[in-house]
Design an enzyme around this catalytic site. Structure first.
Site, mmCIF file in Angstrom:
data_model
loop_
_atom_site.group_PDB
_atom_site.id
_atom_site.type_symbol
_atom_site.label_atom_id
_atom_site.label_comp_id
_atom_site.label_asym_id
_atom_site.label_seq_id
_atom_site.Cartn_x
_atom_site.Cartn_y
_atom_site.Cartn_z
ATOM 1 N N GLU A 156 0.775 -1.157 0.134
ATOM 2 C CA GLU A 156 0.093 0.071 -0.073
ATOM 3 C C GLU A 156 0.874 1.112 -0.006
ATOM 4 O OE1 GLU A 156 -3.770 -1.720 2.557
ATOM 5 O OE2 GLU A 156 -2.546 -0.283 3.427
ATOM 6 N N GLU A 313 -6.425 -7.723 -1.196
ATOM 7 C CA GLU A 313 -7.051 -7.713 0.258
ATOM 8 C C GLU A 313 -8.530 -7.353 0.110
ATOM 9 O OE1 GLU A 313 -5.058 -5.245 3.132
ATOM 10 O OE2 GLU A 313 -3.082 -5.782 2.536
#
Length: 677
Positions: A156, A313
């Site tokens: 991320e 995710e």
């Protein structure tokens, strides 16, 4: 040539399924139970090592491979493949103690402390050296490990530290500006530094747009967003270069965040990956969060340029970081997962495998919850694994949108800077409204940048293009001139890529193709509204439009209730070349916008996937011999849909109709080798 993700799914034997695995949080005896239960749940891929830097390198120059050695061997022995992370997203305590100046600094000058993840300045040379050394050692150790099928670079990028304002970042910003503008005269011109006596005579006079007495220079602030995204991209490229040099056989990905992350340009990171991976979490406050899910899945496909992508995710139930972390209802996790699959994902992963007992994310749901195998979440995760095995044939097939929706991080940054006409004009609000209108029509769209090749699309919609370069404006004009159908939202085409207003009248770069001039922007106060001639109420934004060749399709009411532009055009249509261009001079509510886009799409030949009742989502994936029609029922009512094909994974078709119970998902295989009658 096969796509790298197709090669991965072939190795796995079907759709990638699993989650983020953190064995360092648990004693060794739990690992054996983990792999047994993974096999029981149909897990074939796990992400390992995302936050393991302090375990891998407990001291500077000292590596301990014992945990990863054992875990990777254990997973491989049980037929579970590994997406191995570079672990650079969470520097260990010894690093920040040894290099305190590598910690990020806020715009107000506060240097942030260690104690969380991503505690580093993206421009820090010390961080770059330490991260590169770790990645080099990791690649040399595991590049040939038989369990390894994907490299997971960082995690991320920029989620918590994208905007750093320290002196190191200031030096790097100056270097970036020198490369971009070559000389100060060019920079002073595009930033408009003669305003408020900001003209620079030396590169060293330029700082990041830190907190100051009044409004910051918008050109400077826009460029700082670009610089910060590029600084992280430089780190991404550094890690990928190491991995490709040492372990070239293994494809590379990183988990970009779509609309969850404003601060980095997702297209730029996706372009540097062998396969595109995304994270998505439902906004709990939104009862129609499944539409946001679809939007982000279509954005993922746009970043992947139409190829299969990996959902790295999502959550089995509640997350831990929203104000109220709403749990998913029974069946919702399956429905969410299959919606991603429907829109082009060839892998469905969760954060995380086993729910943490300690730490900041212990209340984030997982495939294996605190309750163990007795809970509902585990049973649903296990059932989903079995269903995905039965749907393995869809891997490699693709979704083809008839419509392109233009999505641009640079416009997002520019639109929401300080000193705009209205701080109520927010980028994602417009994007989501237009997307919802198309979603309710069951018209599939790809989310692509404004410079994308648009020739294959029947229609193009641009909900918000406040920032638009001449190059990208030419791309849109050429598309319409050659027979395309374009719809543009209000307050678009206003400024160039430097946030300088396009002179000659708004909407600037789009005046000619739209056939109009917006004489004045008239934002509304929060409590105010304007009425359209068909009775629709609009809020936030109104424009006074003068037609210059366009035809009004809908007007503001010609009374005082019509607002500040009463009697003027609210929606227009313009013939341009062989195509047409539509414009909305206000922020239409979704119901009214849907009717505009219904007409546009009908004229463009962009049709719904199937004839379905409201609330039934329909998406089609197409392969070489078969297409796969996904029908997802988001309502409390049973739906009946006419189809041609055979049911997959237990779906039953009777007399050419399939029943989709409330909250259920049905997949129909359509034979492409049979010529239509």
């Amino acid at each position: 040539m096969n796509h790298p993700l197709t090669d991965v799914t072939r190795t796995l034997g079907g759709i990638a399924y699993g989650g983020d695995y953190n064995p360092e949080q648990w004693p060794r005896e739990v690992w054996r139970e983990d792999v047994r239960l993974m096999r029981e749940a149909g897990v074939n891929l796990v992400t390992v090592g995302v936050f393991s830097w302090s375990r891998i390198q407990p001291r500077p120059g000292t590596y301990d491979w014992s945990l990863l050695d054992e875990v990777l061997d254990l997973l491989h022995a049980h037929g579970i493949a590994v997406d191995l992370a570079t672990a650079t997203a969470a520097p260990p305590p010894w690093f920040t103690r040894q290099h305190p100046d590598a910690r990020p600094v806020t715009a107000s000058g506060t240097r942030l402390a260690h104690g969380s993840r991503q505690v580093f300045c993206p421009s820090s040379p010390a961080y770059a050296e330490a991260a590169d050394a770790l990645v080099t050692a990791l690649a040399a150790r595991y590049g040939d490990h038989p369990a390894l099928v994907v490299w997971h670079v960082h995690n991320e990028w920029g989620n918590h530290n994208a905007l750093c304002y320290c002196d190191t970042s200031a030096d790097a910003f100056r270097s970036w500006l020198r490369e971009r503008y070559k000389n100060l005269d060019a920079l002073n011109d595009v930033w408009g530094t003669d305003f408020w006596s900001q003209r620079y005579g030396d590169w060293e006079e330029i700082d990041p747009p830190r907190d100051t007495t009044a409004f910051r220079n918008p050109g400077q602030e826009l460029d700082y967003h670009r610089f910060c995204s590029d600084a992280l991209l430089t780190r991404h490229r550094a890690e990928t270069t190491i991995l490709r040099r040492i372990a070239p056989r293994v494809p590379i990905t990183t988990n970009v965040m779509g609309t969850l992350e404003k601060k980095v340009d997702g297209y730029a990171f996706a372009a540097e990956c062998d396969l595109v991976s995304v994270d998505h979490y439902l906004p709990a406050a939104d009862p129609d969060g499944h539409i946001d899910l679809a939007l982000n899945a279509d954005l993922a496909r746009g970043m992947a340029r139409g190829r299969p992508w990996l959902l790295m995710e999502h959550s089995t139930s509640a997350v831990n970081w929203q104000p109220v972390n709403v749990a998913k209802q029974p069946g919702e996790m399956r429905r969410n997962s299959l919606a991603h699959l429907a829109r082009g994902a060839d892998g469905l992963m969760f954060f995380q495998w086993r729910q943490s007992r300690v730490g900041a994310e212990k209340w984030h749901s997982a495939m294996l919850p605190h309750a163990g195998t007795e809970g509902r979440v585990w049973k649903e995760a296990k059932a989903l694994g079995a269903e995905l095995a039965a749907l393995r044939e869809v891997t490699g097939s693709r979704v083809h949108g008839d419509v392109a929706m233009l999505f641009d991080w640079h416009t997002w940054w520019a639109l929401e800077l300080q000193a705009r006409p209205s701080d109520q004009t927010r980028y994602l609000d417009a994007v989501r409204d237009w997307y919802e209108a198309l979603w309710t029509l069951n018209i599939t769209c790809d989310l692509v940048p404004p410079d994308a090749d648009l020739t294959g699309y029947r229609a193009v919609v641009a909900p918000s293009l406040y920032l638009l370069s001449d190059h990208d404006a030419d791309n849109l004009s050429r598309y319409v001139d050659q027979g395309g159908h374009l719809a543009v939202g209000c307050f678009s085409g206003v400024v160039d890529e430097y946030d300088r207003v396009h002179l000659g009248g708004n909407p600037g770069a789009l005046r000619e193709v739209l056939g109009l001039v917006a004489d004045e922007y008239l934002p509304l106060r929060t409590q105010d509204h304007a009425l359209l001639e068909d009775g629709t109420r609009v809020r936030q934004w109104v424009e006074r439009v003068e037609t210059r060749g366009c035809t009004p399709v809908l007007r503001f009411a010609d009374t005082t209730d019509g607002g500040p532009a009463h009697g003027g055009p609210a929606v227009t249509r313009h013939s341009f070349g062989r195509g047409t261009a539509w414009y909305t001079a206000t922020r239409l509510p979704v119901t009214a916008l849907r009717e505009v886009l219904r007409t546009l799409c009908a004229q463009a030949g962009a049709h719904p996937v199937v004839d379905a009742p409201p609330g039934l989502e329909a998406v089609r994936r197409t392969g070489e011999e078969h297409a796969y029609l996904f029908l997802i029922n988001h309502t409390l009512d049973t739906a009946h849909v006419s189809v041609t094909g055979v049911g997959v994974a237990g779906a039953e078709i009777t007399d050419g109709r399939v029943v989709v119970p409330p909250g259920d998902v049905v997949v129909v295989r359509e034979d492409l080798t049979i010529a239509p009658a």
